[in-house]
Design a protein around this motif. Sequence first.
Motif, PDB file in Angstrom:
ATOM      1  N   GLN A 186      41.462  36.055  51.595  1.00  0.00           N
ATOM      2  CA  GLN A 186      42.321  36.954  50.842  1.00  0.00           C
ATOM      3  C   GLN A 186      41.522  37.626  49.728  1.00  0.00           C
ATOM      4  O   GLN A 186      41.354  37.063  48.654  1.00  0.00           O
ATOM      5  CB  GLN A 186      43.495  36.175  50.250  1.00  0.00           C
ATOM      6  N   PRO A 187      40.982  38.808  49.973  1.00  0.00           N
ATOM      7  CA  PRO A 187      40.218  39.504  48.928  1.00  0.00           C
ATOM      8  C   PRO A 187      41.117  39.926  47.774  1.00  0.00           C
ATOM      9  O   PRO A 187      42.242  40.379  47.990  1.00  0.00           O
ATOM     10  CB  PRO A 187      39.653  40.721  49.666  1.00  0.00           C
ATOM     11  N   HIS A 188      40.628  39.751  46.569  1.00  0.00           N
ATOM     12  CA  HIS A 188      41.371  40.154  45.386  1.00  0.00           C
ATOM     13  C   HIS A 188      40.606  41.285  44.708  1.00  0.00           C
ATOM     14  O   HIS A 188      39.650  41.066  43.984  1.00  0.00           O
ATOM     15  CB  HIS A 188      41.560  38.966  44.433  1.00  0.00           C
ATOM     16  N   HIS A 189      41.045  42.515  44.981  1.00  0.00           N
ATOM     17  CA  HIS A 189      40.374  43.681  44.434  1.00  0.00           C
ATOM     18  C   HIS A 189      40.676  43.861  42.951  1.00  0.00           C
ATOM     19  O   HIS A 189      39.886  44.422  42.215  1.00  0.00           O
ATOM     20  CB  HIS A 189      40.813  44.940  45.191  1.00  0.00           C
ATOM     21  N   TYR A 190      41.843  43.388  42.542  1.00  0.00           N
ATOM     22  CA  TYR A 190      42.279  43.596  41.162  1.00  0.00           C
ATOM     23  C   TYR A 190      42.381  42.241  40.463  1.00  0.00           C
ATOM     24  O   TYR A 190      43.251  41.432  40.762  1.00  0.00           O
ATOM     25  CB  TYR A 190      43.628  44.316  41.142  1.00  0.00           C
ATOM     26  N   LYS A 191      41.496  41.994  39.508  1.00  0.00           N
ATOM     27  CA  LYS A 191      41.410  40.691  38.854  1.00  0.00           C
ATOM     28  C   LYS A 191      42.276  40.600  37.601  1.00  0.00           C
ATOM     29  O   LYS A 191      42.400  39.536  37.012  1.00  0.00           O
ATOM     30  CB  LYS A 191      39.953  40.397  38.504  1.00  0.00           C
ATOM     31  N   GLY A 192      42.851  41.688  37.183  1.00  0.00           N
ATOM     32  CA  GLY A 192      43.692  41.717  36.004  1.00  0.00           C
ATOM     33  C   GLY A 192      44.159  43.144  35.771  1.00  0.00           C
ATOM     34  O   GLY A 192      43.687  44.071  36.437  1.00  0.00           O
ATOM     35  N   PRO A 193      45.081  43.354  34.832  1.00  0.00           N
ATOM     36  CA  PRO A 193      45.620  44.701  34.632  1.00  0.00           C
ATOM     37  C   PRO A 193      44.569  45.727  34.232  1.00  0.00           C
ATOM     38  O   PRO A 193      44.554  46.847  34.765  1.00  0.00           O
ATOM     39  CB  PRO A 193      46.670  44.503  33.527  1.00  0.00           C
ATOM     40  N   PHE A 194      43.676  45.383  33.310  1.00  0.00           N
ATOM     41  CA  PHE A 194      42.678  46.350  32.858  1.00  0.00           C
ATOM     42  C   PHE A 194      41.619  46.589  33.932  1.00  0.00           C
ATOM     43  O   PHE A 194      41.181  47.719  34.155  1.00  0.00           O
ATOM     44  CB  PHE A 194      42.018  45.872  31.562  1.00  0.00           C
ATOM     45  N   HIS A 195      41.224  45.507  34.624  1.00  0.00           N
ATOM     46  CA  HIS A 195      40.279  45.659  35.730  1.00  0.00           C
ATOM     47  C   HIS A 195      40.906  46.492  36.841  1.00  0.00           C
ATOM     48  O   HIS A 195      40.239  47.341  37.447  1.00  0.00           O
ATOM     49  CB  HIS A 195      39.866  44.285  36.262  1.00  0.00           C
ATOM     50  N   GLY A 196      42.199  46.266  37.102  1.00  0.00           N
ATOM     51  CA  GLY A 196      42.885  47.022  38.139  1.00  0.00           C
ATOM     52  C   GLY A 196      42.924  48.509  37.839  1.00  0.00           C
ATOM     53  O   GLY A 196      42.675  49.336  38.719  1.00  0.00           O
ATOM     54  N   GLY A 223      38.415  54.523  39.042  1.00  0.00           N
ATOM     55  CA  GLY A 223      37.074  54.715  39.577  1.00  0.00           C
ATOM     56  C   GLY A 223      37.070  55.224  40.998  1.00  0.00           C
ATOM     57  O   GLY A 223      36.197  56.003  41.396  1.00  0.00           O
ATOM     58  N   ASN A 224      38.050  54.801  41.794  1.00  0.00           N
ATOM     59  CA  ASN A 224      38.108  55.199  43.204  1.00  0.00           C
ATOM     60  C   ASN A 224      38.997  56.409  43.466  1.00  0.00           C
ATOM     61  O   ASN A 224      38.731  57.192  44.373  1.00  0.00           O
ATOM     62  CB  ASN A 224      38.617  54.029  44.056  1.00  0.00           C
ATOM     63  N   SER A 272      46.740  53.108  49.175  1.00  0.00           N
ATOM     64  CA  SER A 272      45.408  53.450  48.688  1.00  0.00           C
ATOM     65  C   SER A 272      44.492  53.733  49.865  1.00  0.00           C
ATOM     66  O   SER A 272      44.361  52.894  50.763  1.00  0.00           O
ATOM     67  CB  SER A 272      44.808  52.310  47.845  1.00  0.00           C
ATOM     68  N   PRO A 273      43.846  54.896  49.892  1.00  0.00           N
ATOM     69  CA  PRO A 273      42.903  55.198  50.982  1.00  0.00           C
ATOM     70  C   PRO A 273      41.566  54.484  50.790  1.00  0.00           C
ATOM     71  O   PRO A 273      40.764  54.453  51.714  1.00  0.00           O
ATOM     72  CB  PRO A 273      42.744  56.720  50.873  1.00  0.00           C
ATOM     73  N   PHE A 274      41.338  53.899  49.612  1.00  0.00           N
ATOM     74  CA  PHE A 274      40.048  53.260  49.322  1.00  0.00           C
ATOM     75  C   PHE A 274      40.123  51.739  49.397  1.00  0.00           C
ATOM     76  O   PHE A 274      39.280  51.108  50.027  1.00  0.00           O
ATOM     77  CB  PHE A 274      39.568  53.684  47.922  1.00  0.00           C
ATOM     78  N   LEU A 275      41.115  51.128  48.764  1.00  0.00           N
ATOM     79  CA  LEU A 275      41.265  49.679  48.777  1.00  0.00           C
ATOM     80  C   LEU A 275      42.701  49.345  49.201  1.00  0.00           C
ATOM     81  O   LEU A 275      43.541  48.999  48.371  1.00  0.00           O
ATOM     82  CB  LEU A 275      40.965  49.090  47.393  1.00  0.00           C
ATOM     83  N   PRO A 276      43.010  49.460  50.486  1.00  0.00           N
ATOM     84  CA  PRO A 276      44.376  49.207  50.938  1.00  0.00           C
ATOM     85  C   PRO A 276      44.790  47.757  50.712  1.00  0.00           C
ATOM     86  O   PRO A 276      44.019  46.838  50.971  1.00  0.00           O
ATOM     87  CB  PRO A 276      44.326  49.546  52.433  1.00  0.00           C
ATOM     88  N   VAL A 277      45.997  47.583  50.182  1.00  0.00           N
ATOM     89  CA  VAL A 277      46.545  46.260  49.921  1.00  0.00           C
ATOM     90  C   VAL A 277      47.911  46.170  50.583  1.00  0.00           C
ATOM     91  O   VAL A 277      48.776  47.007  50.345  1.00  0.00           O
ATOM     92  CB  VAL A 277      46.680  46.015  48.401  1.00  0.00           C
ATOM     93  N   GLY A 278      48.113  45.161  51.421  1.00  0.00           N
ATOM     94  CA  GLY A 278      49.385  45.017  52.107  1.00  0.00           C
ATOM     95  C   GLY A 278      49.601  46.123  53.126  1.00  0.00           C
ATOM     96  O   GLY A 278      48.694  46.873  53.487  1.00  0.00           O
ATOM     97  N   THR A 279      50.825  46.243  53.612  1.00  0.00           N
ATOM     98  CA  THR A 279      51.171  47.295  54.560  1.00  0.00           C
ATOM     99  C   THR A 279      51.114  48.646  53.873  1.00  0.00           C
ATOM    100  O   THR A 279      51.660  48.812  52.792  1.00  0.00           O
ATOM    101  CB  THR A 279      52.580  47.063  55.128  1.00  0.00           C
ATOM    102  N   GLN A 280      50.475  49.614  54.491  1.00  0.00           N
ATOM    103  CA  GLN A 280      50.307  50.933  53.897  1.00  0.00           C
ATOM    104  C   GLN A 280      51.315  51.924  54.467  1.00  0.00           C
ATOM    105  O   GLN A 280      51.529  52.004  55.678  1.00  0.00           O
ATOM    106  CB  GLN A 280      48.887  51.454  54.159  1.00  0.00           C
TER     107      GLN A 280
END
Length: 214
Positions: free
Chosen positions: A13-23, A29-30, A110-118
Amino acid sequence: MQLQGELQDKGHQPHHYKGPFHGVRVIVGNEGLRGIYRGLGTAYIYQILLNGCRLSFYEPMRKTLASLVFRDDKTQSLPINMFCGATSGMIGAAAGSPFFLVKTRLQSYSPFLPVGTQHQYRNAWDGLSHIYRAEGAGGLFRGVGAAMIRTGFGSSVQLPTYFFAKRRLVKHLGMEEGPALHLASSTVSGFVVCVFMHPPGALTAAPHRPPFIG
């Protein structure tokens, strides 16, 4: 953050967003600034329906119950205020549920880091049209129960907490009627509302995509 990892096997389970500010940093950025404002128009429609119902129904309901119980519609009662706040909030959540559904799907795309059903929708109306054609009228109200619980929790404490904080700030800190008092009272109320609404908030995202079966 609530959606990521939902459709992957345990341990993968990749976690692209580690917190609100990082997210926010990752999204900007993308996808640029437009990425963090995806679904804003739909969010406005949802808030208009939600708060329009919540504020319109709250006071008439409160006055009616206060008149029945205390024979005086000006009497303030915490149980009555909380009940009317929760009920009016649930009505608003039900009215705005289709737009909350589309907003969630627009934001999670998200076209760059898709999360869940798109789900790729152009706007709110395109999303509502796609959902109606694929799932019928019932599909537009997917997750309405969870949304009503979430908003009912928050609305039950929002106005009572606001007025409670306002009275305490005037009494103990000597604050006077004005923007500073309203802002401070709203800040306290907003903090409490978030605490009450956040746990059921995860449920409002869950019904918006099919579960992982494995």
